[in-house]
Design an enzyme around this catalytic site. Structure first.
Site, PDB file in Angstrom:
ATOM      1  N   ASP A  51     -21.900  56.517  29.159  1.00 54.54           N
ATOM      2  CA  ASP A  51     -21.034  57.353  28.318  1.00 54.54           C
ATOM      3  C   ASP A  51     -21.887  58.229  27.395  1.00 54.54           C
ATOM      4  O   ASP A  51     -21.816  58.102  26.175  1.00 54.54           O
ATOM      5  CB  ASP A  51     -20.102  56.436  27.514  1.00 54.54           C
ATOM      6  CG  ASP A  51     -19.153  57.203  26.616  1.00 54.54           C
ATOM      7  OD1 ASP A  51     -18.921  58.397  26.871  1.00 54.54           O
ATOM      8  OD2 ASP A  51     -18.657  56.601  25.644  1.00 54.54           O
ATOM      9  N   HIS A  76     -24.876  54.006  26.212  1.00 57.54           N
ATOM     10  CA  HIS A  76     -24.773  54.865  25.022  1.00 57.54           C
ATOM     11  C   HIS A  76     -23.648  54.300  24.151  1.00 57.54           C
ATOM     12  O   HIS A  76     -22.533  54.807  24.152  1.00 57.54           O
ATOM     13  CB  HIS A  76     -24.486  56.315  25.413  1.00 57.54           C
ATOM     14  CG  HIS A  76     -25.525  56.937  26.286  1.00 57.54           C
ATOM     15  ND1 HIS A  76     -25.666  56.623  27.626  1.00 57.54           N
ATOM     16  CD2 HIS A  76     -26.496  57.850  26.013  1.00 57.54           C
ATOM     17  CE1 HIS A  76     -26.670  57.332  28.141  1.00 57.54           C
ATOM     18  NE2 HIS A  76     -27.182  58.082  27.176  1.00 57.54           N
ATOM     19  N   ASP A 100     -33.624  53.922  24.995  1.00 55.03           N
ATOM     20  CA  ASP A 100     -32.948  54.850  25.900  1.00 55.03           C
ATOM     21  C   ASP A 100     -32.093  54.055  26.885  1.00 55.03           C
ATOM     22  O   ASP A 100     -32.596  53.181  27.596  1.00 55.03           O
ATOM     23  CB  ASP A 100     -33.991  55.682  26.648  1.00 55.03           C
ATOM     24  CG  ASP A 100     -33.355  56.604  27.667  1.00 55.03           C
ATOM     25  OD1 ASP A 100     -32.842  57.663  27.266  1.00 55.03           O
ATOM     26  OD2 ASP A 100     -33.351  56.255  28.865  1.00 55.03           O
ATOM     27  N   GLY A 101     -30.816  54.381  26.923  1.00 52.43           N
ATOM     28  CA  GLY A 101     -29.894  53.592  27.740  1.00 52.43           C
ATOM     29  C   GLY A 101     -30.137  53.708  29.225  1.00 52.43           C
ATOM     30  O   GLY A 101     -30.004  52.723  29.968  1.00 52.43           O
ATOM     31  N   SER A 123     -16.009  51.501  22.621  1.00 50.49           N
ATOM     32  CA  SER A 123     -16.070  50.729  23.866  1.00 50.49           C
ATOM     33  C   SER A 123     -16.806  49.391  23.719  1.00 50.49           C
ATOM     34  O   SER A 123     -16.384  48.398  24.335  1.00 50.49           O
ATOM     35  CB  SER A 123     -16.687  51.574  24.989  1.00 50.49           C
ATOM     36  OG  SER A 123     -17.841  52.243  24.558  1.00 50.49           O
ATOM     37  N   HIS A 168     -11.027  54.497  27.070  1.00 52.12           N
ATOM     38  CA  HIS A 168     -10.927  53.140  26.533  1.00 52.12           C
ATOM     39  C   HIS A 168      -9.751  52.366  27.108  1.00 52.12           C
ATOM     40  O   HIS A 168      -9.847  51.145  27.296  1.00 52.12           O
ATOM     41  CB  HIS A 168     -10.828  53.196  25.008  1.00 52.12           C
ATOM     42  CG  HIS A 168     -12.082  53.661  24.340  1.00 52.12           C
ATOM     43  ND1 HIS A 168     -12.111  54.193  23.071  1.00 52.12           N
ATOM     44  CD2 HIS A 168     -13.367  53.668  24.784  1.00 52.12           C
ATOM     45  CE1 HIS A 168     -13.351  54.517  22.756  1.00 52.12           C
ATOM     46  NE2 HIS A 168     -14.137  54.214  23.770  1.00 52.12           N
ATOM     47  N   GLU A 205     -28.367  51.781  22.167  1.00 56.82           N
ATOM     48  CA  GLU A 205     -28.041  52.891  21.267  1.00 56.82           C
ATOM     49  C   GLU A 205     -29.336  53.357  20.609  1.00 56.82           C
ATOM     50  O   GLU A 205     -30.023  52.573  19.957  1.00 56.82           O
ATOM     51  CB  GLU A 205     -27.033  52.449  20.212  1.00 56.82           C
ATOM     52  CG  GLU A 205     -26.715  53.507  19.171  1.00 56.82           C
ATOM     53  CD  GLU A 205     -26.318  54.854  19.767  1.00 56.82           C
ATOM     54  OE1 GLU A 205     -26.923  55.874  19.376  1.00 56.82           O
ATOM     55  OE2 GLU A 205     -25.406  54.877  20.628  1.00 56.82           O
TER      56      GLU A 205
END
Length: 257
Positions: A158, A42, A137-138, A97, A19, A115
């Site tokens: 991530d 994510h 789905d990212g 984030s 971060h 997400e």
């Protein structure tokens, strides 16, 4: 994997690594008066209560942000996000984030977040009404929207890595992302593990993207037997000055050993 919830690990030393450099990169990018796209595959819930039972159970924040906060001066963009979160959500709140991105970006910038977990997605939408929050789905979302508009921008990948084949499939995803969005800053976070499960993935990534920045920090395990002993970022098209900022941060982490 829908069982993963970051509240158990929020504010840990890996978050401090990830971060603080994310905040620095976003602040660097907004120095130019041009809009950017920010994509996150994510996202999690955007904000975490470090006094929640789940966070207290692991104690990772106590070893993480509660210990490392003093590393950053008041003008550091990470410090600014921590202070903004404390002002709006209380001193025990920690920004994920997506919240850091909202803090550092402008109204002209475009934020798109994925997400898959239903509870985390609902919390994300509630926390960030100005962002585009998709329950999907990212990895697939990123493929569908590259190159984005605006074309200038950054993507953070991530995943939890609880799905073990992520280590095998991520190089293929990133290969396609970099080809479709050759000007984008593509950032992958990964855990540094005693098992070295990340090793083969990194070898492929470095072979295919030799100009990328690979940065790792090490730290003591959160508890005896815990397999994560460090945090890594792999950054394609790293911003100017990131390598020095990362080196300065590593010097702080080195004091923990």
């Amino acid at each position: 994997m829908l069982s993963y919830q970051h509240i158990y690990h929020a504010g840990n030393l890996a978050d401090v690594h990830k971060h603080s450099l994310l905040a620095w990169m976003l602040e660097y990018m907004t120095r130019k008066d041009k809009p950017i796209s920010y994509i996150e595959t994510h996202a999690g819930r955007a904000i975490y209560d470090l006094k929640a039972d789940e966070a207290l159970k692991t104690g990772e924040a106590a070893m993480g942000i509660n210990r490392a906060r003093q590393w950053f001066d008041p003008n550091h963009p990470y410090t600014k996000s921590l202070q903004q979160t404390a002002q709006t959500d209380g001193v025990n709140a920690y920004p994920g984030s997506p919240m850091i991105a909202v803090h550092r970006l402008r109204e002209t910038d475009r934020i798109t977040l994925a997400e898959l977990h239903p509870g985390e997605h609902s919390a994300l939408e509630l926390a960030l009404p100005t962002a585009i929050c998709r329950r999907t789905d990212g990895f697939a979302m990123a493929h569908s929207m590259l190159p984005p508009t605006p074309r200038r921008g950054m993507m953070l990948i991530d995943p939890s890595f609880e799905i073990k084949y992520d280590y095998e499939t991520i190089p293929s995803h990133i290969r396609k992302y970099a080809r479709a969005w050759n000007v984008g800053i593509i950032v992958l976070w990964y855990p540094v593990l005693t098992s070295s499960a990340h090793g083969s993935m990194l070898k492929i990534l470095q072979n295919e993207h030799p100009q990328a920045l690979r940065h790792e920090v090490r730290f003591p395990p959160a508890r005896p037997g815990h397999g994560m002993i460090g945090s890594g970022l792999f950054v394609i098209n790293p911003p100017f000055g990131l390598a020095q900022e990362a080196a300065n941060l590593k010097a702080r982490f080195d004091t923990l050993s």
